[in-house]
Design a protein around this motif. Structure first.
Motif, short mmCIF file in Angstrom:
data_model
loop_
_atom_site.label_atom_id
_atom_site.label_comp_id
_atom_site.label_asym_id
_atom_site.label_seq_id
_atom_site.Cartn_x
_atom_site.Cartn_y
_atom_site.Cartn_z
N TRP A 115 37.52 36.76 59.35
CA TRP A 115 37.38 37.59 58.15
C TRP A 115 36.90 38.99 58.52
O TRP A 115 37.37 39.99 57.96
CB TRP A 115 36.42 36.95 57.16
N ASN A 162 41.94 46.08 57.31
CA ASN A 162 42.57 46.33 56.00
C ASN A 162 41.71 47.13 55.01
O ASN A 162 42.25 47.59 54.01
CB ASN A 162 42.94 45.00 55.37
N TYR A 205 39.79 40.97 59.68
CA TYR A 205 40.66 41.32 58.55
C TYR A 205 40.09 42.50 57.77
O TYR A 205 40.82 43.43 57.41
CB TYR A 205 40.84 40.10 57.64
N HIS A 240 36.01 34.37 46.21
CA HIS A 240 36.80 33.84 47.32
C HIS A 240 36.03 32.73 48.03
O HIS A 240 34.82 32.59 47.86
CB HIS A 240 37.17 34.96 48.30
N GLU A 283 40.10 32.18 53.09
CA GLU A 283 40.89 33.17 52.36
C GLU A 283 40.70 34.54 52.98
O GLU A 283 39.62 34.90 53.44
CB GLU A 283 40.48 33.20 50.88
N LYS A 284 41.76 35.33 52.96
CA LYS A 284 41.70 36.70 53.46
C LYS A 284 41.58 37.65 52.27
O LYS A 284 42.44 37.66 51.38
CB LYS A 284 42.96 37.01 54.28
N PHE A 285 40.55 38.41 52.28
CA PHE A 285 40.26 39.32 51.17
C PHE A 285 39.46 40.49 51.71
O PHE A 285 38.86 40.37 52.79
CB PHE A 285 39.51 38.57 50.06
N PRO A 286 39.48 41.62 51.03
CA PRO A 286 40.13 41.91 49.75
C PRO A 286 41.65 41.76 49.83
O PRO A 286 42.25 42.11 50.83
CB PRO A 286 39.75 43.36 49.46
N THR A 287 42.21 41.28 48.74
CA THR A 287 43.65 41.16 48.65
C THR A 287 44.27 42.55 48.43
O THR A 287 43.57 43.53 48.15
CB THR A 287 44.04 40.25 47.49
N LYS A 288 45.59 42.61 48.55
CA LYS A 288 46.27 43.88 48.30
C LYS A 288 45.98 44.41 46.90
O LYS A 288 45.79 45.61 46.71
CB LYS A 288 47.78 43.72 48.51
N THR A 345 35.12 39.77 42.11
CA THR A 345 36.13 38.76 42.42
C THR A 345 35.48 37.63 43.24
O THR A 345 34.37 37.78 43.76
CB THR A 345 37.31 39.35 43.20
N GLU A 370 43.32 43.78 45.07
CA GLU A 370 41.93 44.23 44.99
C GLU A 370 41.75 45.58 45.68
O GLU A 370 41.03 46.45 45.17
CB GLU A 370 41.03 43.17 45.64
#
Length: 538
Positions: free
Chosen positions: A325, A332, A328, A274, A278-283, A272, A285
């Motif tokens: 990041w 998460n 995050y 980004h 941006e906040k990742f990994p997304t839900k 993926t 992902e």
């Protein structure tokens, strides 16, 4: 030159879809297509009056006689290997017309001796057998003529033939492989592989037991289980991955699931992209990599310097972005491992002008700063991939070597590389040429450069694909058939990640594995290879 030749080569293998075509839905089961289509690796015609002229680049194959000139055509096919024990049947040569044919018999003769389309002339042609092995009469109402070669093509191998017409007053022209879209001679073969013996136990026990026990245990070794280690490097085999749905609005997780169903294997690496804050990994992902039925690991591309420069990132001007990041990820994603590629394909964005903030050395400084800061912040589950573009133009630049930030912050050396399946189009080639692309002016190809300079680093082909121009749909089967053999020749490659899209960012190239029916068939065969049976330990 045209698109058809692209489906050819010394290892040309393409499987055509038919009503009887069956492909297993799982990667571990054997895939046994019933039809294989192979396009000519070499084709050309020769002239009785222009005996020293080579016509290998012509878009036509000519047979027959007119105006005192007699033309003979030559074709060569390499079938590739078939599953052990396969039986071949109903082999036929299909020749597409270029214009209206003469309804006069065309015969196929065996050819002995080596030749190739780039040098063959009437003065230097190979020996042609005295007796035809098959023939057929072209019909003007048809688009092709089919000649039965079942008695000749009975096993895997390379077959060369000469084509002659009985006409003495006119010629018939066939499309050569250089003619363009889905053109050129093709050899189509039906084959049947042996069925796998049932694995269930017999319904009745033997009436008598053996009177003596075997004196020694069976010596057959259990196949090794390939698993990933601390840096996700497989103990054997190669990690299989993909980015699907590129340059479309389809959610990437949905696109990947659809792609996996189509190709027959779960993509162990889920790629993926980004940028910036941006906040990742997304839900979505996270959910994809916590699906126990389909084990996956993320490959996250992050353009940290979005809306700024590499030099500014290296100087600490984006530390708040990096720290946010890091927080995050820890909150998460816990300790689950993932691949991280910082600003993939940096060569494309280098500005070598001093003070630009985007020189090769600026990139290396940015990379080091981000990785070291992430580690200091407690992000210990990132496996770092430096994803080069690997273009021969960039590899020849004096700043190319400056990009590498150091072995201590790079876990994998990555390569993003694509090849065309249209002969003589930009970057025409196979999987080997994708790995071995050399700098303009010569020097070590990418693979050899990486192995020589960073021998401890596994190589990930972080993006790869076979493409044709959208307006010229061309079989990718021959190119796909080279993947597994080339991986065996390049053992440092430990992961490959396909980038699948029906239209790239230029809007001109189709990289999708299903752009033609036989392309998908061949790709499914690649996906089914046991080399990709790697257990993810994450």
């Amino acid at each position: 030159m045209g698109a058809r030749k692209t489906a050819i080569g010394a290892a040309a293998i393409g499987a055509a879809v038919s009503a009887g075509f069956v492909v297993s839905g799982t990667a571990d089961a054997a895939t046994t297509p019933s039809i294989r289509t192979v396009f000519a690796g070499d084709d050309a015609y020769v002239s009785s009056t222009r005996t020293k002229t080579n016509f290998g680049a012509a878009t036509q194959l000519v047979v027959g006689a007119a105006g005192g000139e007699t033309s003979t055509s030559f074709v060569k096919f390499a079938t590739g290997s078939f599953p052990a024990g396969s039986t071949l049947s109903n082999a036929r040569l299909i020749l597409p017309y270029d214009g209206t044919p003469v309804e006069s018999r065309v015969s196929v003769f065996p050819v002995t001796g080596d030749w190739n389309e780039g040098t063959i002339t009437a003065a230097g042609q190979p020996a042609i057998g005295a007796t035809a092995v098959a023939s057929a009469v072209p019909r003007a109402a048809d688009q092709t003529v089919t000649i039965d070669l079942s008695k000749v093509v009975t096993q895997a191998g390379t077959y060369a033939f000469a084509l002659r017409s009985a006409s003495t007053t006119a010629v018939t022209r066939f499309q050569s492989a250089e003619a363009g879209v889905q053109s050129g001679p093709r050899l189509v073969v039906n084959y049947a592989a042996p069925t796998t013996a049932p694995t269930t136990a017999p319904t009745t026990a033997p009436t008598t037991a053996p009177t003596t026990a075997p004196t020694t245990a069976p010596t057959t070794a259990k196949p090794a289980t390939c698993t990933t280690g601390a840096l996700l490097v497989p103990s054997c085999g190669v990690l299989w991955g993909a980015a699907a749905g590129g340059f479309t609005d389809t959610p990437r997780d949905t696109a990947l699931k659809d792609w996996e169903a189509m190709t027959g294997r779960t993509a162990t690496i889920y790629h993926t992209y980004h940028k910036g804050d941006e906040k990742f990994p997304t839900k979505a992902e996270i959910a994809m990599t916590q699906d126990k039925a389909h084990p996956r690991v993320l490959l996250l591309n992050w353009k940290v310097a979005y809306n700024t420069t590499w030099a500014k990132v290296a100087a600490g001007q984006q530390d708040a972005r990096i720290d946010a990041w890091a927080a995050y990820v820890k909150a998460n994603y816990g300790t689950q491992k993932f691949f991280l590629a910082l600003h993939h394909e940096p060569e494309n964005d280098v500005n070598p002008t001093a003070g630009s903030g985007m020189t090769g050395k600026d990139y290396a400084a940015m990379y080091r700063h981000v990785i070291l800061r992430l580690r200091a912040a407690g992000v210990t589950n990132a496996i770092n991939v430096l994803a080069y573009m690997g273009n021969e133009k960039w590899m020849a630049q004096p700043w190319w070597k400056d990009i590498y930030p150091g072995d201590d912050v790079v876990d994998w050396v990555g390569l993003d590389s694509y090849v065309s399946v249209e002969k003589n189009y930009y970057h025409f080639g196979d999987f080997g040429s994708l790995l071995d692309r050399q700098p303009t002016g010569g020097g070590l190809g990418f693979y050899d450069w990486s192995v020589k300079n960073h021998p401890s680093k596994p190589i990930m082909v972080a993006e790869w694909g076979m493409y044709h121009r959208i307006a010229y749909p061309t079989s990718k089967a021959a190119a796909f058939s080279t993947v597994v053999p080339q991986l065996a020749k390049h053992p440092q490659v430990k992961a490959i990640v396909y980038f699948d899209t029906a239209a790239d960012n230029s809007g001109d190239r189709n990289i999708a594995v299903n752009s033609t029916a036989d392309s998908l068939t061949a790709f499914r065969q690649v996906a089914a290879s046991p080399i990709f049976n790697v257990e993810l330990k994450n």
